[in-house]
Design an enzyme around this catalytic site. Sequence first.
Site, PDB file in Angstrom:
ATOM      1  N   HIS A 242       0.837  -1.210   0.000  1.00 17.04           N
ATOM      2  CA  HIS A 242       0.000   0.000   0.000  1.00 17.04           C
ATOM      3  C   HIS A 242       0.871   1.259   0.000  1.00 17.04           C
ATOM      4  CE1 HIS A 242      -4.250   1.141   0.466  1.00 17.04           C
ATOM      5  NE2 HIS A 242      -3.788   2.249   0.985  1.00 17.04           N
TER       6      HIS A 242
ATOM      7  N   GLY B 287      -5.379   0.274  -5.071  1.00 11.59           N
ATOM      8  CA  GLY B 287      -6.110  -0.811  -5.712  1.00 11.59           C
ATOM      9  C   GLY B 287      -6.179  -0.648  -7.212  1.00 11.59           C
ATOM     10  N   ARG B 288      -6.497   0.555  -7.657  1.00  9.90           N
ATOM     11  CA  ARG B 288      -6.566   0.812  -9.095  1.00  9.90           C
ATOM     12  C   ARG B 288      -5.225   0.538  -9.772  1.00  9.90           C
ATOM     13  NH1 ARG B 288      -9.263   6.619  -8.345  1.00  9.90           N
ATOM     14  NH2 ARG B 288      -8.406   6.219  -6.271  1.00  9.90           N
TER      15      ARG B 288
END
Length: 427
Positions: A333, A340-341
């Site tokens: 992250h 996420g994209r």
Amino acid sequence: MDSTQIKQGNLRYLIHLLLASLAGLSIAIIVTHAPVFWRLRSSKNTLDPPGFREGLNMLIPEIHFDAEVQDPLYGEALAALKAASAMKHGGKHSKAVKLFQQAVSLAPHHPEILLQYGEFLEQHDVVQAEHLYNRALTANPLDSRALANRQRALPKVKQLDQEMLDKIDEKRDKLFSIPAGSLPMKRAIKEAYFQHIYHSNAIEGNTMTLSMTRAIVETKMAVPGKSILEHNEVLGLDEALKYVNSTLIQKSESITIDDIIEIHRRVLGHAHPLEAGRYRSTQVFVSDHVPPAPEDLEKQMNAFNDWLLSKDPEILHPIEFAALSHYKLVYIHPFTDGNGRTARLLMNAILMRAGFPPVIIRFQDRHDYYEYLNQANHGDIRPFIRFVARCTERTIDAYLASTTIYPLGHERTRELTDAHDEKDPNR
């Protein structure tokens, strides 16, 4: 979607500290558009090949659960297990299934519950049974019964996974044989482009419809009643998709973290330009997952880059490699928003470089997607890989249906119509 999850995670931070556990990971579901140019590469259909586990465990700490710690639901779970066993021996299998499921939901890391449920399922669903044995081993790595059960079930599961990947490869080859310049293929690629952007943004909370998304991409004109942010999310994903399609899938060298940063720069380029292409400088919390601290990001991303450039990807099937790459990125992250994209774009770039079309994850599939990622966080990445494989197969089927003439009312025609339906009763 990403921002909402971060806010939820912040509210739960004190609970995380008290529980001291790493559990479910929820991420945005992101897709890419169909390629103009697909390069077919040889693929090796493998499951758990040499180096697979090492590739999975890189960057991800071992997680074990203490089955001896009893919570208030422990007794209720054992009561449900006892009742399930009675129903099983009484031949009432449907009731037994419901009781086993109740027991697992109440005590998801209890080895005995997982083992009994797995043994109940093994004859009819060996894949799910082996997954339960694996979860039991995650809770107690020295459980001899769990080890024996998994060793018994694993060869059958590997064979089924191999057959699944072989079937998808055959469909990929069939799709690859269709001329890219044919009118039906051009139409399918164009429609898939809008479908990807629509579903990707819808999963993140964007309220644009498919027709609105198409209008913004084609005309760059504003849609009345929609926020500037939602418009910018469409424009950003449009630019990122074009970058992947025109640059990454034709790149002869391996994909690196520099490419990942370039994807992210475009994803957030319109919506959050100051954060686009930059690692986060603050700690974030995504549902129950606590990503690495900001000061550790460069080290983690460099290790991820080393893995991308290593020999490990060469022994993995492209679907396995793509799914693992996606999972590793969202685990780290590295960005404040858009992780996420970006991970989904990375995954689909890898698939397209291997001759596959990009995966379409539908808005209505988001719950299953989150659940399989949660299972990966608890020690078994293979359900997530199978999910990606099924989505890949469904996407290929949609392309084949779009480029094949069927009689009106044919099953394939109905499938294609369903795949392109933008309406969702949950929205």
